[in-house]
Write a protein that holds these residues in place. Structure first.
Motif, PDB file in Angstrom:
ATOM      1  N   MET A   1       0.066   8.818  -2.651  1.00 22.95           N
ATOM      2  CA  MET A   1       1.051   7.990  -1.960  1.00 22.95           C
ATOM      3  C   MET A   1       2.354   7.925  -2.748  1.00 22.95           C
ATOM      4  O   MET A   1       3.447   8.131  -2.202  1.00 22.95           O
ATOM      5  CB  MET A   1       0.482   6.582  -1.757  1.00 22.95           C
ATOM      6  CG  MET A   1       1.383   5.635  -1.001  1.00 22.95           C
ATOM      7  SD  MET A   1       0.580   4.039  -0.682  1.00 22.95           S
ATOM      8  CE  MET A   1       0.616   3.319  -2.316  1.00 22.95           C
ATOM      9  N   ASN A   2       2.247   7.643  -4.047  1.00 17.41           N
ATOM     10  CA  ASN A   2       3.452   7.527  -4.868  1.00 17.41           C
ATOM     11  C   ASN A   2       4.154   8.865  -5.032  1.00 17.41           C
ATOM     12  O   ASN A   2       5.394   8.941  -5.025  1.00 17.41           O
ATOM     13  CB  ASN A   2       3.106   6.946  -6.238  1.00 17.41           C
ATOM     14  CG  ASN A   2       2.683   5.492  -6.167  1.00 17.41           C
ATOM     15  OD1 ASN A   2       3.145   4.758  -5.309  1.00 17.41           O
ATOM     16  ND2 ASN A   2       1.791   5.074  -7.046  1.00 17.41           N
TER      17      ASN A   2
ATOM     18  N   ASP B   1      11.005  12.269  10.211  1.00 20.74           N
ATOM     19  CA  ASP B   1      10.134  11.108  10.028  1.00 20.74           C
ATOM     20  C   ASP B   1       9.309  10.856  11.284  1.00 20.74           C
ATOM     21  O   ASP B   1       8.118  10.556  11.212  1.00 20.74           O
ATOM     22  CB  ASP B   1      10.976   9.879   9.687  1.00 20.74           C
ATOM     23  CG  ASP B   1      10.121   8.678   9.307  1.00 20.74           C
ATOM     24  OD1 ASP B   1       9.043   8.874   8.709  1.00 20.74           O
ATOM     25  OD2 ASP B   1      10.530   7.539   9.598  1.00 20.74           O
TER      26      ASP B   1
ATOM     27  N   ASN C   1       4.382   9.146   4.327  1.00 19.24           N
ATOM     28  CA  ASN C   1       5.257   8.595   3.291  1.00 19.24           C
ATOM     29  C   ASN C   1       6.376   9.550   2.899  1.00 19.24           C
ATOM     30  O   ASN C   1       7.463   9.118   2.523  1.00 19.24           O
ATOM     31  CB  ASN C   1       4.438   8.190   2.062  1.00 19.24           C
ATOM     32  CG  ASN C   1       3.801   6.829   2.232  1.00 19.24           C
ATOM     33  OD1 ASN C   1       3.374   6.485   3.322  1.00 19.24           O
ATOM     34  ND2 ASN C   1       3.730   6.062   1.172  1.00 19.24           N
TER      35      ASN C   1
ATOM     36  N   ASN D   1       6.132   9.455  -1.986  1.00 21.18           N
ATOM     37  CA  ASN D   1       7.342   8.627  -1.957  1.00 21.18           C
ATOM     38  C   ASN D   1       8.461   9.244  -2.794  1.00 21.18           C
ATOM     39  O   ASN D   1       9.627   9.281  -2.378  1.00 21.18           O
ATOM     40  CB  ASN D   1       7.028   7.219  -2.481  1.00 21.18           C
ATOM     41  CG  ASN D   1       6.295   6.375  -1.462  1.00 21.18           C
ATOM     42  OD1 ASN D   1       6.367   6.629  -0.265  1.00 21.18           O
ATOM     43  ND2 ASN D   1       5.577   5.373  -1.927  1.00 21.18           N
TER      44      ASN D   1
ATOM     45  N   SER E   1       8.868   8.790   5.653  1.00 22.64           N
ATOM     46  CA  SER E   1       9.423   7.437   5.605  1.00 22.64           C
ATOM     47  C   SER E   1      10.357   7.233   4.423  1.00 22.64           C
ATOM     48  O   SER E   1      11.370   6.544   4.535  1.00 22.64           O
ATOM     49  CB  SER E   1       8.302   6.403   5.555  1.00 22.64           C
ATOM     50  OG  SER E   1       7.567   6.416   6.746  1.00 22.64           O
ATOM     51  N   SER E   2      10.027   7.833   3.278  1.00 22.51           N
ATOM     52  CA  SER E   2      10.889   7.678   2.105  1.00 22.51           C
ATOM     53  C   SER E   2      12.270   8.270   2.362  1.00 22.51           C
ATOM     54  O   SER E   2      13.294   7.694   1.985  1.00 22.51           O
ATOM     55  CB  SER E   2      10.250   8.347   0.881  1.00 22.51           C
ATOM     56  OG  SER E   2       9.044   7.719   0.558  1.00 22.51           O
TER      57      SER E   2
ATOM     58  N   GLN F   1       4.709  -1.252  11.472  1.00 22.48           N
ATOM     59  CA  GLN F   1       4.211  -1.371  10.102  1.00 22.48           C
ATOM     60  C   GLN F   1       3.388  -2.632   9.913  1.00 22.48           C
ATOM     61  O   GLN F   1       2.399  -2.641   9.171  1.00 22.48           O
ATOM     62  CB  GLN F   1       5.389  -1.347   9.125  1.00 22.48           C
ATOM     63  CG  GLN F   1       5.002  -1.435   7.656  1.00 22.48           C
ATOM     64  CD  GLN F   1       4.284  -0.201   7.141  1.00 22.48           C
ATOM     65  OE1 GLN F   1       4.146   0.791   7.861  1.00 22.48           O
ATOM     66  NE2 GLN F   1       3.834  -0.262   5.894  1.00 22.48           N
TER      67      GLN F   1
ATOM     68  N   THR G   1      -1.501   9.679   4.866  1.00 26.07           N
ATOM     69  CA  THR G   1      -0.592   8.789   4.141  1.00 26.07           C
ATOM     70  C   THR G   1       0.488   9.577   3.422  1.00 26.07           C
ATOM     71  O   THR G   1       1.667   9.212   3.431  1.00 26.07           O
ATOM     72  CB  THR G   1      -1.390   7.930   3.148  1.00 26.07           C
ATOM     73  OG1 THR G   1      -2.275   7.087   3.875  1.00 26.07           O
ATOM     74  CG2 THR G   1      -0.473   7.077   2.288  1.00 26.07           C
TER      75      THR G   1
ATOM     76  N   PRO H   1       0.322   2.510   1.958  1.00 23.66           N
ATOM     77  CA  PRO H   1       0.350   3.597   2.918  1.00 23.66           C
ATOM     78  C   PRO H   1       1.298   3.330   4.073  1.00 23.66           C
ATOM     79  O   PRO H   1       1.570   2.203   4.417  1.00 23.66           O
ATOM     80  CB  PRO H   1      -1.094   3.681   3.382  1.00 23.66           C
ATOM     81  CG  PRO H   1      -1.714   2.403   2.962  1.00 23.66           C
ATOM     82  CD  PRO H   1      -0.892   1.777   1.910  1.00 23.66           C
ATOM     83  N   THR H   2       1.766   4.388   4.722  1.00 29.01           N
ATOM     84  CA  THR H   2       2.659   4.239   5.870  1.00 29.01           C
ATOM     85  C   THR H   2       1.974   4.735   7.135  1.00 29.01           C
ATOM     86  O   THR H   2       1.246   5.678   7.086  1.00 29.01           O
ATOM     87  CB  THR H   2       3.946   5.044   5.624  1.00 29.01           C
ATOM     88  OG1 THR H   2       4.554   4.548   4.436  1.00 29.01           O
ATOM     89  CG2 THR H   2       4.912   4.905   6.761  1.00 29.01           C
TER      90      THR H   2
END
Length: 432
Positions: free
Chosen positions: A148-149, A175, A23, A152, A26-27, A117, A19, A431-432
């Motif tokens: 996770m955060n 990514d 992430n 991000n 993805s961010s 997603q 994750t 999560p991504t």
């Protein structure tokens, strides 16, 4: 070296690591996508169209994804969804690097990513909930969300810098590679201890069964309905009104970016706090922490100076993360494992369903009643909805039970003290 905490099993570590990696990519890709559209000569409207192209299949396929994840091995659904995202982002990167991408091509590839997603999210949440057990579940969820955060925040900062340095195409390529690595890690999840699932009476039967799980629990559907509106109001305030207030009163994009970064830092702080405390009335604690979500809209309505806004956003980040962890604890405790993903898909669906409507109506509402009135209205509605949820008895009464027996409520905990199973440092965040 500190021994690995007993609650951090192999599957949990693989899920958390995958994750964080996905992430980070993805961010940065969210920023790269917008600049890829603008770099191709697109307008702000075109950026919105590509974002909508991603969101639409995400909403449309969520419930199907949840039902599928409860019929098939969840890790296989996750790997397949990550593979689709890897391919779509890889093609997007090639398109941008080759030069002159067309709007319809970018929208199509964004839609493929949104589809991935939609199938990934419910399967992932079900897998995370199933990967932990025992009294330390709340701490495990907090550490997972902290990673996770943190990913991000770091991914957004790194992505922005890379877009400026090497262009959006290479960030999209990173990514794609991140999704490939995350898929590889998730392929190694150990599902030997998971009982084989017997398919029910078909997809529609499973969807109805999932809805019955939601509808039979007043606390569950009340919070889902609450956040269907609350999330829409927050996105309208922060995605539409926030940049306008920043441009006119705070000095532009930089202070707004700092305020958003403060919110992200607050979510990490909230997750860290939840590794140390174990509230007895888990939903009451979480619901009370939704009240601060009314503050950013109020701060924008005033408007507060940039420093004051950043402080408000930081506190809001702490509060919403406490809610998120207590919500995961409630689902883990109350929902049968074989139905996690279906329930999660209804949760996701409720959280997203109002967002496109709110962002579409934000401009006309501002023209009709004024931006300040609209922001105060967002703040008041969030507070009123939260107060209404607190009137639901099941929300106030739901307590943390003894995980060994699923029996009587656990007593209130003494003040937290360091223990041997506490993580020696926070790992690196939905999560991504």
């Amino acid at each position: 070296m500190t021994a690995r905490p007993t609650w951090a099993g192999r599957n949990y570590l693989l899920l958390t690591g995958a994750t964080a990696i996905a992430n980070i990519g993805s961010s940065g890709a969210h920023i790269a996508t917008a600049f890829a559209v603008l770099g191709a000569g697109g307008s702000a409207t075109d950026v919105g169209l590509v974002a909508t192209a991603r969101t639409t299949p995400l909403v449309l396929f969520l419930l199907i994804g949840g039902a599928l994840a409860d019929r098939l091995p969840r890790h296989r659904v996750m790997v397949a969804a990550n593979t689709l995202s890897c391919v779509s982002q890889g093609l997007f990167a090639l398109l941008v690097l080759a030069g002159e991408p067309q709007l319809w091509q970018m929208a199509l590839l964004a839609a493929l990513g949104g589809t991935g997603q939609a199938f990934f999210a419910p399967a992932s949440e079900g897998m995370v909930l199933a990967s932990v057990s025992g009294e330390q579940a709340g701490r495990a969820f907090a550490v997972f969300r902290m990673g996770m955060n943190g990913a991000n925040i770091g991914g957004a900062a790194l992505g922005g810098a890379l877009v400026a340095a090497v262009g959006p195409g290479w960030v999209l390529a990173v990514d794609s590679a991140a999704f490939a690595l995350a898929a590889a890690l998730r392929a190694f999840l150990d599902v030997s201890g998971v009982a084989a699932r017997t398919p029910g009476g078909g997809m529609l039967h499973d969807l109805r069964d999932g809805w019955r799980e939601v509808a039979s629990r007043t606390w569950l559907w009340a919070v889902v309905v609450q956040f269907a509106i609350v999330n829409a109001l927050i996105v309208a305030a922060e995605a539409v009104y926030g940049p306008l207030v920043a441009e006119e009163h705070l000095g532009g994009a930089r202070p707004w970016g700092l305020a958003l970064a403060a919110f992200g830092a607050g979510t990490v702080g909230g997750a860290l706090l939840m590794t140390r405390i174990k509230p007895r009335r888990i939903l009451l604690t979480g619901a009370l922490c939704v009240f601060p979500l009314a503050l950013p809209s109020a701060a924008l309505a005033v408007p507060l100076p940039a420093a004051g806004l950043a402080v408000v956003m930081f506190g809001t980040g702490i509060a919403i993360e406490i809610f998120a962890v207590t919500w995961m604890m409630a689902l883990h405790q109350e929902i049968p494992e074989e139905k996690f993903s279906r329930v999660s898909s209804y949760d996701w669906f409720g959280s997203l369903i109002g967002v496109p409507v709110a962002t579409a109506l934000a401009g006309p509402v501002q023209d009709l009643i004024g931006r300040t009135t609209a922001l105060w209205g967002c703040s008041a509605l969030i507070a009123l909805l939260t107060g209404a949820v607190l009137c639901v008895g099941d929300v106030r009464r739901l307590v943390r039970r003894d995980p060994a027996t699923n029996g009587p409520p656990l007593p209130s905990d003494p003040p937290a003290t360091p223990s041997s199973d506490a993580p020696c440092a926070p790992p690196t965040t939905h999560p991504t």
